[in-house]
Design a protein around this motif. Sequence first.
Motif: not given
Length: 296
Positions: A8-16, A18-22, A26-31, A66-75
Amino acid sequence: MFDSLQDKMESAFKNLKGEGKLTEINVAQSIKEIRRALVAADVNYKIAKEFTDKIKDEALGSKNILKSVKPGELMVKIVMDEMTTLMGGQATGINVKGNPGVVLVAGLQGSGKTTFSGKLALFLKEKKSMKPLLVACDVYRPAAIDQLTVLAEQIGAAVYKEPENKNPVSIAQNAIAYAKGHSHDVVIVDTAGRLAIDEVMMTEIRNIKSGINPTETLFVVDSMTGQDAVNTALAFNDVIDYDGVVLTKLDGDTRGGAALSVKYTVGKPIKFASTGEKLNTLDVFHPERMAQRILG
Ligand code: GDP
């Protein structure tokens, strides 16, 4: 361990990731997904909410993903750090200093107390070069004395028992005197447990504690019991004000709630993790390593 939570954690991070604009959405959804994952893992809703509120502040505040180059990793990093803090931050050792050091082991029946006592004896023998004395203080179940005797034999440790004595306080006191006379530098007192918390058991464990004044009191709990584990941990802490928690059966299909909530709820650190029936399956609990494991 924690398979469902990991997924479930992996899937929560998935949309962060992805390629699309963050976006903030999106962040609220992941949280939200992280919160759901924690609740499904048996973390109390209030803890899960507080946890995710902190993540949100971090993610959209100073670290602004939102300003990060790698938002998924930062999250992932933000969640990892918060999870480590939730589980106690630093690993905490146990106090076995004394002449002898005395470790009192308490918990419900079936939680894994006797097995843990054996594992701890082996751990102290092998890792700290100590000479442990295991003490059988379950005066209700002769089988428990036999079980401890077998464990002691397997690890080459001594066991102290008085099968005719029905007073656990005096057994424990006699064992400490015996240890002094036989150069045992640490005594591990395995106590009786009941299937549920009751007054008799609580009075007994309180009396043993005040009768032997242990250097370390550990509460053993079956991590498979989820929120009940946390409630039992609270009840025991009220009575014996223990120093730390031992989580057992982490090798089983546990959802993770106990590991994630016990420190926050009771305020006492998790000191050991038991991951099997074999005697060499005991680890010092490292919050950071556990968070890494959960988050993959
Ligand atoms: P006690 O009544 O609290 O002393 O519990 P025991 O030490 O007798 O353990 C109860 C059962 O749980 C036994 O069958 C143990 O082999 C088993 N057990 C204890 N710790 C663990 C563990 O970490 N993992 C697994 N899988 N089984 C465990």
